[in-house]
Design a protein around this motif. Structure first.
Motif, PDB file in Angstrom:
ATOM      1  N   MET A   4      22.370 -65.472   4.216  1.00  0.00           N
ATOM      2  CA  MET A   4      22.102 -64.630   2.977  1.00  0.00           C
ATOM      3  C   MET A   4      22.660 -63.045   3.085  1.00  0.00           C
ATOM      4  SD  MET A   4      18.393 -63.940   1.610  1.00  0.00           S
ATOM      5  CE  MET A   4      17.581 -62.973   2.731  1.00  0.00           C
ATOM      6  N   LEU A   5      22.390 -62.538   4.392  1.00  0.00           N
ATOM      7  CA  LEU A   5      22.944 -61.127   4.646  1.00  0.00           C
ATOM      8  C   LEU A   5      24.352 -60.776   4.192  1.00  0.00           C
ATOM      9  CD1 LEU A   5      21.871 -58.316   6.281  1.00  0.00           C
ATOM     10  CD2 LEU A   5      23.158 -59.608   8.332  1.00  0.00           C
ATOM     11  N   ARG A  14      17.478 -65.170  -2.126  1.00  0.00           N
ATOM     12  CA  ARG A  14      16.457 -64.097  -1.740  1.00  0.00           C
ATOM     13  C   ARG A  14      15.250 -64.457  -2.672  1.00  0.00           C
ATOM     14  NH1 ARG A  14      16.464 -58.548   0.502  1.00  0.00           N
ATOM     15  NH2 ARG A  14      14.640 -57.707  -0.407  1.00  0.00           N
ATOM     16  N   PHE A  51      22.942 -45.162   8.621  1.00  0.00           N
ATOM     17  CA  PHE A  51      21.577 -44.712   8.254  1.00  0.00           C
ATOM     18  C   PHE A  51      21.143 -43.635   9.268  1.00  0.00           C
ATOM     19  CE2 PHE A  51      21.577 -49.514   7.526  1.00  0.00           C
ATOM     20  CZ  PHE A  51      21.510 -49.257   6.070  1.00  0.00           C
ATOM     21  N   HIS A  78      20.101 -55.894  -0.684  1.00  0.00           N
ATOM     22  CA  HIS A  78      19.709 -56.422   0.553  1.00  0.00           C
ATOM     23  C   HIS A  78      18.613 -55.707   1.250  1.00  0.00           C
ATOM     24  CE1 HIS A  78      23.202 -59.357   0.883  1.00  0.00           C
ATOM     25  NE2 HIS A  78      23.673 -58.681  -0.018  1.00  0.00           N
ATOM     26  N   GLY A 119      11.744 -57.959   5.779  1.00  0.00           N
ATOM     27  CA  GLY A 119      10.740 -57.949   6.610  1.00  0.00           C
ATOM     28  C   GLY A 119       9.953 -56.420   6.931  1.00  0.00           C
ATOM     29  N   ARG A 152      30.194 -52.634   4.601  1.00  0.00           N
ATOM     30  CA  ARG A 152      30.521 -53.336   3.265  1.00  0.00           C
ATOM     31  C   ARG A 152      32.025 -53.164   3.312  1.00  0.00           C
ATOM     32  NH1 ARG A 152      26.033 -54.277   3.751  1.00  0.00           N
ATOM     33  NH2 ARG A 152      24.182 -53.973   2.101  1.00  0.00           N
ATOM     34  N   THR A 154      15.473 -55.669  15.955  1.00  0.00           N
ATOM     35  CA  THR A 154      15.123 -54.109  15.221  1.00  0.00           C
ATOM     36  C   THR A 154      13.944 -53.838  15.645  1.00  0.00           C
ATOM     37  OG1 THR A 154      14.314 -55.984  13.551  1.00  0.00           O
ATOM     38  CG2 THR A 154      16.483 -54.974  12.925  1.00  0.00           C
ATOM     39  N   VAL A 207      15.747 -46.398   6.425  1.00  0.00           N
ATOM     40  CA  VAL A 207      15.595 -47.414   7.703  1.00  0.00           C
ATOM     41  C   VAL A 207      15.747 -48.697   7.360  1.00  0.00           C
ATOM     42  CG1 VAL A 207      14.089 -48.052   9.372  1.00  0.00           C
ATOM     43  CG2 VAL A 207      14.309 -45.559   8.969  1.00  0.00           C
ATOM     44  N   PHE A 208      15.323 -49.101   6.069  1.00  0.00           N
ATOM     45  CA  PHE A 208      15.534 -50.450   5.749  1.00  0.00           C
ATOM     46  C   PHE A 208      16.590 -50.872   4.967  1.00  0.00           C
ATOM     47  CE2 PHE A 208      10.908 -49.911   7.064  1.00  0.00           C
ATOM     48  CZ  PHE A 208      10.847 -50.737   8.200  1.00  0.00           C
ATOM     49  N   GLY A 209      17.519 -50.020   4.587  1.00  0.00           N
ATOM     50  CA  GLY A 209      18.508 -50.347   3.728  1.00  0.00           C
ATOM     51  C   GLY A 209      18.216 -49.651   2.235  1.00  0.00           C
ATOM     52  N   PHE A 237      25.357 -50.430   8.669  1.00  0.00           N
ATOM     53  CA  PHE A 237      25.810 -51.549   8.114  1.00  0.00           C
ATOM     54  C   PHE A 237      27.092 -51.428   7.547  1.00  0.00           C
ATOM     55  CE2 PHE A 237      21.853 -54.083   8.972  1.00  0.00           C
ATOM     56  CZ  PHE A 237      22.498 -55.299   8.886  1.00  0.00           C
ATOM     57  N   HIS A 262      23.622 -64.607  -3.311  1.00  0.00           N
ATOM     58  CA  HIS A 262      22.755 -63.915  -2.719  1.00  0.00           C
ATOM     59  C   HIS A 262      21.350 -63.910  -3.470  1.00  0.00           C
ATOM     60  CE1 HIS A 262      20.283 -60.134  -1.889  1.00  0.00           C
ATOM     61  NE2 HIS A 262      20.352 -60.823  -0.560  1.00  0.00           N
ATOM     62  N   CYS A 271      15.503 -54.577   3.325  1.00  0.00           N
ATOM     63  CA  CYS A 271      15.078 -55.383   4.233  1.00  0.00           C
ATOM     64  C   CYS A 271      13.875 -56.400   3.791  1.00  0.00           C
ATOM     65  CB  CYS A 271      14.682 -54.784   5.500  1.00  0.00           C
ATOM     66  SG  CYS A 271      13.630 -55.585   6.745  1.00  0.00           S
ATOM     67  N   ALA A 321      17.264 -60.697  13.188  1.00  0.00           N
ATOM     68  CA  ALA A 321      16.808 -59.490  12.098  1.00  0.00           C
ATOM     69  C   ALA A 321      15.543 -59.089  12.325  1.00  0.00           C
ATOM     70  CB  ALA A 321      17.096 -59.966  10.545  1.00  0.00           C
ATOM     71  N   GLY A 322      14.685 -60.230  12.721  1.00  0.00           N
ATOM     72  CA  GLY A 322      13.245 -59.852  12.757  1.00  0.00           C
ATOM     73  C   GLY A 322      12.721 -59.401  14.023  1.00  0.00           C
TER      74      GLY A 322
HETATM   75  C1  HEM Z   1      11.979 -51.825  12.418  1.00  0.00           C
HETATM   76  C2  HEM Z   1      12.443 -53.039  11.976  1.00  0.00           C
HETATM   77  C3  HEM Z   1      13.511 -53.403  10.975  1.00  0.00           C
HETATM   78  C4  HEM Z   1      14.551 -52.651  10.567  1.00  0.00           C
HETATM   79  C5  HEM Z   1      14.828 -51.271  11.147  1.00  0.00           C
HETATM   80  C6  HEM Z   1      15.386 -53.569   9.724  1.00  0.00           C
HETATM   81  C7  HEM Z   1      16.552 -53.139   8.987  1.00  0.00           C
HETATM   82  C8  HEM Z   1      17.069 -53.816   8.143  1.00  0.00           C
HETATM   83  C9  HEM Z   1      18.303 -53.311   7.168  1.00  0.00           C
HETATM   84  C10 HEM Z   1      18.865 -51.835   7.209  1.00  0.00           C
HETATM   85  C11 HEM Z   1      18.567 -54.194   6.382  1.00  0.00           C
HETATM   86  C12 HEM Z   1      19.804 -54.231   5.225  1.00  0.00           C
HETATM   87  C13 HEM Z   1      20.879 -54.987   5.741  1.00  0.00           C
HETATM   88  C14 HEM Z   1      22.282 -54.577   4.625  1.00  0.00           C
HETATM   89  O1  HEM Z   1      21.900 -53.697   3.732  1.00  0.00           O
HETATM   90  O2  HEM Z   1      23.195 -55.137   4.654  1.00  0.00           O
HETATM   91  C15 HEM Z   1      17.934 -55.592   6.657  1.00  0.00           C
HETATM   92  C16 HEM Z   1      17.902 -56.616   6.017  1.00  0.00           C
HETATM   93  C17 HEM Z   1      17.115 -57.795   6.351  1.00  0.00           C
HETATM   94  N1  HEM Z   1      15.951 -57.740   7.201  1.00  0.00           N
HETATM   95 FE1  HEM Z   1      15.219 -56.393   8.307  1.00  0.00          FE
HETATM   96  N2  HEM Z   1      14.666 -54.638   9.514  1.00  0.00           N
HETATM   97  C18 HEM Z   1      13.642 -54.549  10.177  1.00  0.00           C
HETATM   98  C19 HEM Z   1      12.812 -55.663  10.435  1.00  0.00           C
HETATM   99  C20 HEM Z   1      12.813 -56.907  10.048  1.00  0.00           C
HETATM  100  C21 HEM Z   1      11.956 -58.102   9.975  1.00  0.00           C
HETATM  101  C22 HEM Z   1      10.662 -57.907  10.960  1.00  0.00           C
HETATM  102  C23 HEM Z   1      12.382 -59.022   9.424  1.00  0.00           C
HETATM  103  C24 HEM Z   1      11.564 -60.416   9.345  1.00  0.00           C
HETATM  104  C25 HEM Z   1      10.613 -60.907   9.448  1.00  0.00           C
HETATM  105  C26 HEM Z   1      13.628 -58.563   8.585  1.00  0.00           C
HETATM  106  C27 HEM Z   1      14.446 -59.623   8.045  1.00  0.00           C
HETATM  107  C28 HEM Z   1      15.542 -59.186   7.145  1.00  0.00           C
HETATM  108  C29 HEM Z   1      16.463 -59.835   6.398  1.00  0.00           C
HETATM  109  C30 HEM Z   1      16.051 -61.452   6.202  1.00  0.00           C
HETATM  110  C31 HEM Z   1      17.281 -59.172   5.889  1.00  0.00           C
HETATM  111  C32 HEM Z   1      18.478 -59.587   4.926  1.00  0.00           C
HETATM  112  C33 HEM Z   1      18.172 -59.203   3.560  1.00  0.00           C
HETATM  113  C34 HEM Z   1      19.149 -59.537   2.558  1.00  0.00           C
HETATM  114  O3  HEM Z   1      20.231 -59.826   2.955  1.00  0.00           O
HETATM  115  O4  HEM Z   1      18.734 -59.962   1.330  1.00  0.00           O
HETATM  116  N3  HEM Z   1      13.903 -57.546   8.991  1.00  0.00           N
HETATM  117  N4  HEM Z   1      16.780 -55.096   7.591  1.00  0.00           N
END
Ligand code: HEM
Length: 446
Positions: free
Chosen positions: A99-100, A111, A360, A393, A397, A337, A289, A387-389, A335, A107, A395, A285-286
């Motif tokens: 999915m990422l 999602r 970021f 996409h 989580g 593109r 990070t 931080v989480f985008g 990240f 997507h 995050c 990813a989970g």
């Molecule tokens: C501090 C912890 C975390 C950070 C900094 C973080 C950061 C990110 C970022 C920046 C993205 C965006 C990627 C993109 O735009 O291409 C992302 C996507 C994602 N993260 Fe996290 N993440 C964290 C924790 C987690 C956790 C705990 C999980 C799962 C339990 C998780 C699951 C995912 C998934 C599945 C995606 C893909 C979403 C998509 O493609 O729609 N992440 N994360």
């Protein structure tokens, strides 16, 4: 700083994974950010990788948002989302099953099914379990009047694994498999991690033993096969397959069991391949990070003792503190593109097919959005960090990550009256994850 280091261009310093062993080059990023919104970065040969074709590094907050909000123009699928191109078209095809590395509409379908699987009941259960895990870790590590620990290994490594095991419905006994797999993926930049084998098959389930029998061995040069190919992770795929079979037979209340029962708009189900790839994505990813984000947050509190005292005195500051700890550390630094058409970012012409990398780390220190951005400020409000985008996409989580960070530090600060360095931290060699390998901490009980 050596003369050679002084003469290196800022873009080279920022790109070189070896730089990060000594810390993030914030000054170089700030100079680049001030000079232009977007910098051209040559991909010099590093870590034995061949030279790459170079990329545009997007440095400012507004431009990072604008890139991530337009998936049709800045694609996650064309060249996937890592700076380095996958080695072969097959390898690209392989990561695009995740999915990422998908664009709309593929997507959105996955999602939606996954988001729906985080039901209120599943999330409430996860929150309860997270609090239980942090208590158990605290009981184990912070026993006695004072002591020392490796916060990275003893505290931060286990919580994301335990939580992920709950999300994925992986038996707790098998959770160190997740640790080894994500190390293998991260290990392509830092050899310390490449052939991680912390999981002890004797302690795991028969399903785990069956999967581990397929674990690849390091080659004559000590390197593992490329983890970004299916052949590089046969044990993970075997495990995901067995787990899915088990869940279809006997569903649990975990998110992955729920996912397997979901239907999309056309009545279709999650395929076996989709499930396996989702499992891969979550396992990495989970895990990595947060395992870096938690020690990063601890470093923030150690280096800002006033903030540490303030947070102990007033636990109501915790939600804001979590946001600032995340911004200050920024565990995922970049990240990637790929431009799908000729376009412009911040006045810079970009050609179709060019790599576009968002920083970021830089966006979260952009002085036009964050006053005094290098200051660690518990009261920072608003705190619109990336931080989480951003965009489609964003995050999945983030809620779980915030919940784990908040639960862990609430517990650790309540148990202790001081946290300080007991030695020098050691950092990951990576231009992707801001990683902490060791964090020696001295603590005193409250
Ligand atoms: C501090 C912890 C975390 C950070 C900094 C973080 C950061 C990110 C970022 C920046 C993205 C965006 C990627 C993109 O735009 O291409 C992302 C996507 C994602 N993260 Fe996290 N993440 C964290 C924790 C987690 C956790 C705990 C999980 C799962 C339990 C998780 C699951 C995912 C998934 C599945 C995606 C893909 C979403 C998509 O493609 O729609 N992440 N994360």
């Amino acid at each position: 700083m050596t003369a050679a280091a002084q003469t290196r261009p800022d873009t080279e310093v920022v790109f070189d994974p070896a730089t990060y062993v000594d810390g993030v080059p914030f000054a170089a990023l700030a100079r680049l950010r001030r000079a232009a919104p977007v910098a051209w970065v040559a991909e010099i040969p590093v870590l034995g990788w061949p030279e790459g074709r170079g990329f545009w590094l997007v440095l400012r907050h507004a431009d990072v948002e604008s890139v991530l909000a337009r998936p049709q123009l800045f694609s996650s699928a064309l060249g996937a989302t890592q700076i380095r191109d996958p080695a072969t078209p097959q390898a690209l095809g392989y990561v695009r099953a995740m999915m990422l590395n998908m664009d709309p509409p593929e997507h959105a379908r996955l999602r939606r099914m996954l988001s729906r699987s985080f039901t209120p009941r599943a999330v409430a259960e996860l929150e309860d379990r997270i609090r239980g895990h942090t208590r158990a870790i605290g009981d184990r590590v912070f026993a006695g009047p004072r002591g020392e620990c490796d916060f990275a290994r003893d505290v931060a490594a286990d919580l994301p694994l335990l939580t992920l095991a709950d999300v994925l419905g992986v038996p707790e006994a098998d959770r160190w498999l997740l640790f080894d797999w994500s190390n293998r993926v991260i290990g392509y930049q830092d050899p310390d991690y490449a052939s991680s084998a912390e999981f002890d098959p004797a302690q795991g389930t028969p399903m785990a033993r069956e999967a581990v029998a397929l674990r690849p061995s390091p080659g004559p040069d000590g390197a593992m096969p490329d983890p970004r190919t299916r052949e590089g992770m046969p044990d993970l795929y075997a495990y995901a397959h067995l787990l899915a079979e088990q869940k279809r037979r006997r569903p649990g209340y975990d998110v992955m069991s729920i996912l397997l029962t979901q239907a999309d708009e056309g009545g279709g189900r999650v395929s076996v391949a989709e499930f396996e790839n989702m499992f891969w994505l979550f396992a990495v990813a989970g895990n990595e990070t947060l395992r870096n984000g938690l020690p990063g947050a601890c470093i923030a509190l150690i280096e800002h003792q006033d903030a540490q005292h303030a947070l102990r005195a007033d636990p109501a500051l915790m939600p804001g503190a979590v946001e600032e700890m995340l911004r200050w550390w920024t565990p995922v630094m970049t990240f990637r593109r790929t431009a799908a058409a000729d376009c412009e970012i911040g006045g810079q012409q970009i050609r179709a097919g060019d790599k576009v990398v968002v920083s970021f780390t830089s966006a979260n220190r952009d002085e036009s959005v964050f006053a005094d951005p290098d200051r660690f400020d518990l009261g920072r409000l608003p705190n619109p960090h990336l931080v989480f985008g951003y965009g489609p996409h964003f995050c999945l989580g983030s809620y779980l990550a915030r919940t784990q960070m908040s639960a862990l530090f609430s517990d650790v600060l309540a148990r202790t009256s001081s946290l300080a360095y007991a030695g020098r931290p050691s950092y990951l060699r990576s231009n992707f994850q801001r990683g902490v390998k060791r964090l020696p901490v001295a603590w005193t009980a409250s």
